[in-house]
Design a protein around this motif. Structure first.
Motif, PDB file in Angstrom:
ATOM      1  N   LEU A   1       0.823  -1.206   0.000  1.00  0.00           N
ATOM      2  CA  LEU A   1       0.000   0.000   0.000  1.00  0.00           C
ATOM      3  C   LEU A   1       0.858   1.258   0.000  1.00  0.00           C
ATOM      4  O   LEU A   1       0.518   2.249  -0.654  1.00  0.00           O
ATOM      5  N   ASP A   2       1.972   1.212   0.728  1.00  0.00           N
ATOM      6  CA  ASP A   2       2.884   2.361   0.705  1.00  0.00           C
ATOM      7  C   ASP A   2       3.412   2.619  -0.699  1.00  0.00           C
ATOM      8  O   ASP A   2       3.582   3.773  -1.111  1.00  0.00           O
ATOM      9  N   SER A   3       3.661   1.551  -1.457  1.00  0.00           N
ATOM     10  CA  SER A   3       4.260   1.691  -2.783  1.00  0.00           C
ATOM     11  C   SER A   3       3.346   2.402  -3.772  1.00  0.00           C
ATOM     12  O   SER A   3       3.815   2.986  -4.747  1.00  0.00           O
ATOM     13  N   ILE A   4       2.034   2.343  -3.518  1.00  0.00           N
ATOM     14  CA  ILE A   4       1.086   3.036  -4.400  1.00  0.00           C
ATOM     15  C   ILE A   4       0.450   4.233  -3.695  1.00  0.00           C
ATOM     16  O   ILE A   4      -0.515   4.815  -4.191  1.00  0.00           O
ATOM     17  N   ASN A   5       1.002   4.568  -2.522  1.00  0.00           N
ATOM     18  CA  ASN A   5       0.500   5.697  -1.737  1.00  0.00           C
ATOM     19  C   ASN A   5      -1.015   5.598  -1.536  1.00  0.00           C
ATOM     20  O   ASN A   5      -1.753   6.584  -1.690  1.00  0.00           O
ATOM     21  N   ALA A   6      -1.475   4.411  -1.200  1.00  0.00           N
ATOM     22  CA  ALA A   6      -2.905   4.163  -1.053  1.00  0.00           C
ATOM     23  C   ALA A   6      -3.468   4.891   0.165  1.00  0.00           C
ATOM     24  O   ALA A   6      -2.938   4.767   1.269  1.00  0.00           O
ATOM     25  N   GLN A   7      -4.519   5.614  -0.055  1.00  0.00           N
ATOM     26  CA  GLN A   7      -5.190   6.335   1.026  1.00  0.00           C
ATOM     27  C   GLN A   7      -6.285   5.434   1.609  1.00  0.00           C
ATOM     28  O   GLN A   7      -7.484   5.628   1.393  1.00  0.00           O
ATOM     29  N   LEU A   8      -5.831   4.456   2.367  1.00  0.00           N
ATOM     30  CA  LEU A   8      -6.715   3.381   2.807  1.00  0.00           C
ATOM     31  C   LEU A   8      -6.275   2.874   4.173  1.00  0.00           C
ATOM     32  O   LEU A   8      -5.091   2.639   4.402  1.00  0.00           O
ATOM     33  N   ILE A   9      -7.222   2.707   5.070  1.00  0.00           N
ATOM     34  CA  ILE A   9      -6.965   2.080   6.365  1.00  0.00           C
ATOM     35  C   ILE A   9      -7.238   0.586   6.224  1.00  0.00           C
ATOM     36  O   ILE A   9      -8.221   0.190   5.599  1.00  0.00           O
ATOM     37  N   VAL A  10      -6.375  -0.242   6.792  1.00  0.00           N
ATOM     38  CA  VAL A  10      -6.583  -1.689   6.778  1.00  0.00           C
ATOM     39  C   VAL A  10      -6.750  -2.186   8.209  1.00  0.00           C
ATOM     40  O   VAL A  10      -5.934  -1.869   9.084  1.00  0.00           O
ATOM     41  N   ILE A  11      -7.794  -2.953   8.423  1.00  0.00           N
ATOM     42  CA  ILE A  11      -8.053  -3.571   9.717  1.00  0.00           C
ATOM     43  C   ILE A  11      -7.917  -5.077   9.551  1.00  0.00           C
ATOM     44  O   ILE A  11      -8.720  -5.713   8.857  1.00  0.00           O
TER      45      ILE A  11
END
Length: 267
Positions: free
Chosen positions: A88-98
């Motif tokens: 997710l960091d590699s695509i700068n994803a604006q997403l929370i993961v639980i």
């Protein structure tokens, strides 16, 4: 049947690493515990926050994932992690993961909606009720989240793929998108009956499996895709299916397919 049993046993227990191996989880990953009254237990929850979360005021979509032990940290994984945080960091994803840790010996019970004559199971209703009625409200209170179904995703592999698909059938008002990797549809034919009896299925679904998994994996995925296409026009582009040549029932398959699934599903 032996091969199917092996697929289950791969995740049956979490490996406790007794060596001095360092954690590979990023600083953006934290954990907490929460009571799960529906399951009569306490659950350990892993949380990934996107880059710059602490320096912003924006709200984020949320992805709920199963088998948290295998998502972020090679130290806690059974046979390798998904590298969810790095991906997710590699695509700068604006997403929370639980990430929700599985119940070890109760994993089969928690992640299956129907009983299997040989392996038991069938307590996914309680597991999903925990997510929807206990965990999600706390996540929405504690973090800056977008709460609409189009911003609430669920994803998993194997039995986690099965319960993720079941989640969008049982709670379509909560989960608008699902990543369904190598789903164990073979566990009970009732999952096909449930899908067939649904009048409409509006959730966005990303299917993925390898062609070198169990003997019925690809056939079952094709069967479910056909059922979905009887409920909605294919032209709506609400489901995507990827069959990976040579793909096996392993973390590597799911790790390699994770980013594409997230990008296709959107958030």
């Amino acid at each position: 049947m032996i091969k199917r049993l092996l697929l289950i046993l791969v995740f049956f227990y979490t490996l406790t690493n007794t060596t001095a191996q360092e954690s590979t989880a990023s600083l953006q990953v934290s954990t907490f515990t929460i009571e799960a009254p529906q399951l009569n237990t306490t659950k350990k929850i892993w949380v990934y926050l996107p880059k710059h979360y602490d320096n912003s005021t924006k709200k984020y979509s949320v992805l709920y994932m199963h088998d948290a032990q295998n998502l972020f940290d090679s130290k806690t994984s059974y046979v390798g992690e998904w590298n969810v945080d790095e991906k997710l960091d590699s695509i700068n994803a604006q997403l929370i993961v639980i990430g929700i840790e599985h119940g070890n010996e109760k994993r089969i019970e928690e992640l299956t909606p129907f009983k299997n004559e040989k392996y038991g199971g069938g307590n996914a209703d309680a597991y999903l009720e925990f997510i929807v009625k206990t965990l999600k409200p706390q996540i929405d209170q504690k973090f800056r989240t977008k709460t609409k179904k189009k911003n609430t995703l669920i994803m998993g592999s194997s039995l986690g793929g099965l319960v993720s698909f079941y989640a969008i059938l049982k709670y379509p008002q909560v989960f608008g998108k699902a990543g369904v990797f190598s789903p164990s549809f073979w566990f009970s034919d009732k999952i096909f009956d449930l899908a067939e009896n649904k009048k409409k299925i509006k959730s966005k679904i990303y299917f993925m499996c390898g062609d070198n998994e169990s003997e019925d994996m690809v056939a079952d995925l094709n069967k479910m895709e056909y059922l979905l296409n009887t409920k909605r026009c294919y032209c709506l582009n609400l489901n995507e299916k990827k069959i990976v040549k040579g793909g096996q029932h392993t973390e590597k398959l799911w790790r390699d397919g994770f980013t594409k699934a997230i990008l296709w599903l959107g958030y």
